[in-house]
Design an enzyme around this catalytic site. Structure first.
Site, mmCIF file in Angstrom:
data_model
loop_
_atom_site.group_PDB
_atom_site.id
_atom_site.type_symbol
_atom_site.label_atom_id
_atom_site.label_comp_id
_atom_site.label_asym_id
_atom_site.label_seq_id
_atom_site.Cartn_x
_atom_site.Cartn_y
_atom_site.Cartn_z
ATOM 1 N N GLY A 211 38.219 37.039 43.020
ATOM 2 C CA GLY A 211 38.173 36.148 41.873
ATOM 3 C C GLY A 211 39.161 35.006 42.012
ATOM 4 O O GLY A 211 40.186 35.118 42.689
ATOM 5 N N SER A 212 38.848 33.876 41.379
ATOM 6 C CA SER A 212 39.813 32.792 41.278
ATOM 7 C C SER A 212 40.928 33.210 40.317
ATOM 8 O O SER A 212 40.842 34.228 39.635
ATOM 9 C CB SER A 212 39.129 31.520 40.771
ATOM 10 O OG SER A 212 38.143 31.090 41.675
ATOM 11 N N GLY A 213 41.986 32.408 40.280
ATOM 12 C CA GLY A 213 43.105 32.712 39.399
ATOM 13 C C GLY A 213 44.293 33.326 40.109
ATOM 14 O O GLY A 213 45.312 33.592 39.475
ATOM 15 N N HIS A 214 44.155 33.551 41.444
ATOM 16 C CA HIS A 214 45.238 34.159 42.214
ATOM 17 C C HIS A 214 45.900 33.157 43.152
ATOM 18 O O HIS A 214 46.607 33.554 44.075
ATOM 19 C CB HIS A 214 44.706 35.331 43.035
ATOM 20 C CG HIS A 214 44.030 36.387 42.234
ATOM 21 N ND1 HIS A 214 44.661 37.028 41.180
ATOM 22 C CD2 HIS A 214 42.785 36.910 42.308
ATOM 23 C CE1 HIS A 214 43.817 37.908 40.653
ATOM 24 N NE2 HIS A 214 42.678 37.856 41.310
ATOM 25 N N LYS B 174 40.024 43.436 48.830
ATOM 26 C CA LYS B 174 40.937 44.151 47.940
ATOM 27 C C LYS B 174 40.163 45.243 47.190
ATOM 28 O O LYS B 174 38.989 45.059 46.854
ATOM 29 C CB LYS B 174 41.593 43.186 46.949
ATOM 30 C CG LYS B 174 42.469 42.144 47.631
ATOM 31 C CD LYS B 174 43.249 41.301 46.636
ATOM 32 C CE LYS B 174 42.368 40.566 45.650
ATOM 33 N NZ LYS B 174 41.366 39.699 46.316
ATOM 34 N N ASP C 104 34.559 43.683 44.073
ATOM 35 C CA ASP C 104 34.818 43.107 45.389
ATOM 36 C C ASP C 104 34.251 43.987 46.489
ATOM 37 O O ASP C 104 33.579 43.506 47.417
ATOM 38 C CB ASP C 104 36.327 42.933 45.605
ATOM 39 C CG ASP C 104 36.905 41.737 44.864
ATOM 40 O OD1 ASP C 104 36.181 41.157 44.033
ATOM 41 O OD2 ASP C 104 38.064 41.392 45.115
ATOM 42 N N HIS D 185 44.968 41.236 37.595
ATOM 43 C CA HIS D 185 44.025 40.688 36.615
ATOM 44 C C HIS D 185 44.536 40.880 35.191
ATOM 45 O O HIS D 185 43.783 40.727 34.233
ATOM 46 C CB HIS D 185 42.657 41.370 36.749
ATOM 47 C CG HIS D 185 42.070 41.275 38.116
ATOM 48 N ND1 HIS D 185 42.137 42.303 39.031
ATOM 49 C CD2 HIS D 185 41.433 40.261 38.738
ATOM 50 C CE1 HIS D 185 41.556 41.939 40.153
ATOM 51 N NE2 HIS D 185 41.123 40.701 40.005
#
Length: 336
Positions: free
Chosen positions: A53-56, A104, A109, A218
């Site tokens: 996911g984006s945001g990392h 991960k 995922d 998250h």
């Protein structure tokens, strides 16, 4: 919600476009979604693909470049990319030497990367994968069956990427990735949550004097919530769990003090100051230290500690040259 964005539906796309425009010497974007690959394709060597996911950020696109990843696949914020995106990334970077996926341990995922792997294999591409699970905080969470893959994943990118750059075969690259996974442990804590743009509200709430221990990347809950402690006391809480999970006695380690997105470097260095002292007292030698933001949770105010127990091979590969937007290593042995 106060954020410098234009449209919640365009956050990921505009972020990736901005990243590519900032680093055209490293990255190019595919037309199949938010997938970035090396601007100059690596030939005749194993290619590495990761994502999530984006945001990392800077994970994962920030680690695409020489000595690390060949492609990064970005889903929506905190959401797995689709199998089609993963397949297109694999197809773009694949060489006759094969492709290793670094995944991960989150249910979406794992499922989607394995589906993307199967799609590529049906096209005759040689693909294998490893699953990172370095978080010692919880065995199962809202997102996983088994331990979560968190900031320690970046060490897998670096060390497996270095061996791939040297021209090692796919089984060797997978083997060293698994060795890193077996020897790296991470745990984190947070004192303030993050807000997913599409949700518009924080993922959880904490009182002024509360902190969440064992937080996930998250924003998912950790082991428990307790009264906020000093930097040293919080580091001790996390280190106790990490050091209880692997016997680090007499070892050399790489240390990563990873910021979750809104923790000032000042505070990360204060934490590292204590971590270094504790490890020294315990006879654990620090070979390299990394302090900064490597795998964030948007603007979460928190941090994690990762320890990687090193052998001579891992030390050599950690020292090897890497050149990506978020990781610069000139090579040569420098001790932290």
């Amino acid at each position: 919600m106060k954020k410098f964005i234009n449209d919640v539906d365009l956050v990921e796309e505009q972020m990736i476009q901005g990243m590519v425009k900032a680093y055209p010497q490293y990255l190019k974007k595919l037309d199949c979604g938010n997938v970035v690959v090396r601007a100059a394709k690596k030939e005749r060597k194993v290619a590495l693909v990761s994502g999530g996911g984006s945001g990392h950020e800077p994970a994962h696109g920030g680690f695409v470049g020489e000595g690390m990843l060949d492609a990064a696949v970005a889903g929506a914020v905190f959401t797995s990319p689709t199998p089609d995106q993963i397949y297109e990334a694999v197809k773009e970077v694949a060489t006759e030497a094969g492709v290793l996926l670094i995944v991960k341990n989150y249910t979406g995922d794992v499922m989607n990367f394995e589906m993307g792997e199967e799609m590529a294999q049906m096209e005759g591409i040689r693909v294998d994968h490893v699953i990172t699970n370095d978080d010692v905080a919880v065995k199962d969470s809202l997102y996983t069956v088994g331990r979560r893959g968190v900031a320690g994943t970046v060490f897998v990118h670096k060390i497996a990427g270095a061996l791939a750059e040297q021209g090692a075969a796919l089984p060797e690259v997978k083997a060293v990735a698994l060795k890193v996974i077996d020897n790296v442990r991470t745990m984190g804590a947070a004192i303030a949550p993050c807000t997913v743009p599409a949700a518009g509200n924080p993922g959880f709430t904490l009182g002024e004097n509360e902190m969440e221990v064992g937080i996930g990347i998250h924003g998912e809950p950790g082991t428990h919530r307790e009264e906020r402690k000093t930097a040293d006391e919080t580091a001790d809480l996390l280190l106790d769990q990490i050091l209880a999970d692997i016997d680090y006695a007499g070892s050399e380690v790489a240390v990563m003090i990873n910021g979750a997105g809104a923790t000032p470097l000042m505070e990360l260095y204060i934490i590292n100051n204590h971590v270094a002292d504790v490890l020294k007292e315990k006879g654990i030698r620090v070979y390299r230290t990394y302090v900064g933001e490597y795998m964030t949770s948007i603007e979460m105010q928190g941090f994690s500690i990762s320890l990687l127990k090193l052998d001579e091979q891992m030390k050599e590969l950690l020292d090897a040259k890497a050149d990506t937007p978020a990781w610069k290593e000139i090579g040569g042995k420098t001790h932290g």
